[in-house]
Design an enzyme around this catalytic site. Structure first.
Site, short mmCIF file in Angstrom:
data_model
loop_
_atom_site.label_atom_id
_atom_site.label_comp_id
_atom_site.label_asym_id
_atom_site.label_seq_id
_atom_site.Cartn_x
_atom_site.Cartn_y
_atom_site.Cartn_z
N ARG A 2 1.27 -0.60 0.12
CA ARG A 2 0.29 -0.20 -0.14
C ARG A 2 0.64 1.14 -0.13
O ARG A 2 0.67 1.80 -0.43
CB ARG A 2 -1.10 0.36 0.96
CG ARG A 2 -1.10 1.47 1.61
CD ARG A 2 -3.04 0.89 2.66
NE ARG A 2 -3.82 1.82 1.75
CZ ARG A 2 -4.02 3.21 3.37
NH1 ARG A 2 -2.88 2.94 4.52
NH2 ARG A 2 -4.98 3.56 3.40
N HIS A 49 1.10 4.25 -2.63
CA HIS A 49 0.46 5.89 -2.43
C HIS A 49 1.56 6.50 -2.40
O HIS A 49 0.66 7.98 -3.39
CB HIS A 49 -0.12 5.42 -0.29
CG HIS A 49 -1.75 6.02 -0.22
ND1 HIS A 49 -2.53 5.88 0.41
CD2 HIS A 49 -2.44 4.36 -1.07
CE1 HIS A 49 -3.34 4.98 0.43
NE2 HIS A 49 -3.36 4.65 -0.43
N ASN A 102 -4.12 9.47 3.81
CA ASN A 102 -2.81 8.15 4.27
C ASN A 102 -2.80 8.20 6.37
O ASN A 102 -1.82 7.30 7.31
CB ASN A 102 -1.26 8.89 4.18
CG ASN A 102 -0.86 8.54 2.81
OD1 ASN A 102 -2.03 7.74 2.57
ND2 ASN A 102 -0.79 9.88 2.23
#
Length: 315
Positions: free
Chosen positions: A62, A66, A94
């Site tokens: 992830r 991101h 986040n």
């Protein structure tokens, strides 16, 4: 042997896709001479991290996603806030959810001890994401390398460019298209949710207010959210194994996030989701292709950016 014009155009596009505006080429052998032990250092550290906590594999994957979606794969997500810019770590998508920074820092320390000032944090993150998938039973691929690290980060870009968990399919398709990823790439990359967990804040509305959900599953997840700060698996049944269970859940209307279930909700991706749910190999092949494509989003190369000595701060 004769080649068709279609094959030639495709091959040329494949090569050009690796080249950035400065004419620099990403290459899986980029550190072959300058840091030959790089892959081993990344793999051994990741193996330890995933052995200690399998969820960490999902977290590192992830983290890479991101990073790449915000101004390219440049390790900007790893930067701490400074007096001159507000970084991405505390952006809405986040905050309290991205993790694994200490794993990347550990890898970086080992790499710096062997190959000082040579390997970018962006490339370390790309390799670690691949190893996370492999260590959880997923496919492997050659990671293209040669990225450099950004000298800045943008919280506002993170807030606007990362796909939220509550949006509908047309918005998802549009946000991925803005990064050069088509709907098939989007659907395959969403399969990363075959591993990992999500907090109740991301799915509570879905399990209480939406109709395209299996009632038994909705009831189960409603009970999960009665416990404060609780989390649930994104792939109900095999959240620690990289497989096609995520798609089987979507077909059964057991997708945890609204944005996930949108992939199988009477729309353009239904047939592809059904195909992935029945054919894990096809999913894996498309996932690998999409990961390589995502890793090519706006890399800094050549004299752009820098090689950070510490992933959390600029040199």
């Amino acid at each position: 042997m004769a080649f068709s014009s279609t094959f030639f155009v495709f091959s040329l596009f494949s090569v050009l896709a690796l080249i950035n505006a400065n004419g620099q080429l990403l290459d899986d052998k980029f550190y072959k001479r300058t840091c030959p032990s790089l892959r081993g250092m990344v793999r051994s550290t990741m193996a330890r991290a995933v052995k200690d906590e399998k969820r960490m594999g999902a977290s590192i994957l992830r983290l890479f996603f991101h990073d790449c979606f915000v101004n390219g794969c440049d390790a900007s997500i790893l930067l701490d806030d400074t007096p001159t810019f507000t970084g991405e770590k505390n952006a809405f998508p986040n905050r309290n959810s991205v993790r694994g920074f200490e794993v990347i820092d550990t890898i970086k320390s080992k790499v710096e001890a062997k190959c000082k000032g040579t390997v970018s944090c962006a490339d370390i993150l790309a390799l670690a994401a691949r190893d996370a998938v492999v260590l959880l039973g997923g496919p492997s691929w050659k990671v293209e390398l040669g990225r450099r690290d950004s000298r800045t980060a943008s919280q506002s870009a993170a807030n606007s460019q990362l796909p939220p968990f509550f949006v509908d399919l047309p918005v998802l398709i549009s946000m991925f298209a803005a990064k050069g990823l088509d709907a098939r790439d989007m659907t395959a990359l969403s399969g990363a949710h075959t591993i990992g967990l999500a907090g109740c804040g991301t799915f509570q509305r879905r399990v209480t207010n939406e109709s395209n959900i299996d009632p038994q599953f909705a009831s189960l997840r409603q009970s999960t959210c009665r416990i404060s700060n609780s989390r649930a698996p994104l792939d109900d049944g095999s959240e620690e194994s990289f497989d096609n269970g995520f798609y089987r859940n979507l077909v059964a209307r057991r997708g945890l996030l609204h944005s996930d279930q949108e992939l199988f909700n009477g729309g353009s991706q239904d047939s592809l989701v059904k195909k992935y749910s029945e054919n894990q190999k096809e999913f894996e092949n498309d996932f690998v292709a999409a990961m390589i494509k995502m890793g090519r989003i706006d890399p800094l190369t050549g004299n752009e950016g820098e090689i950070r000595l510490n992933c959390g701060v600029v040199n």
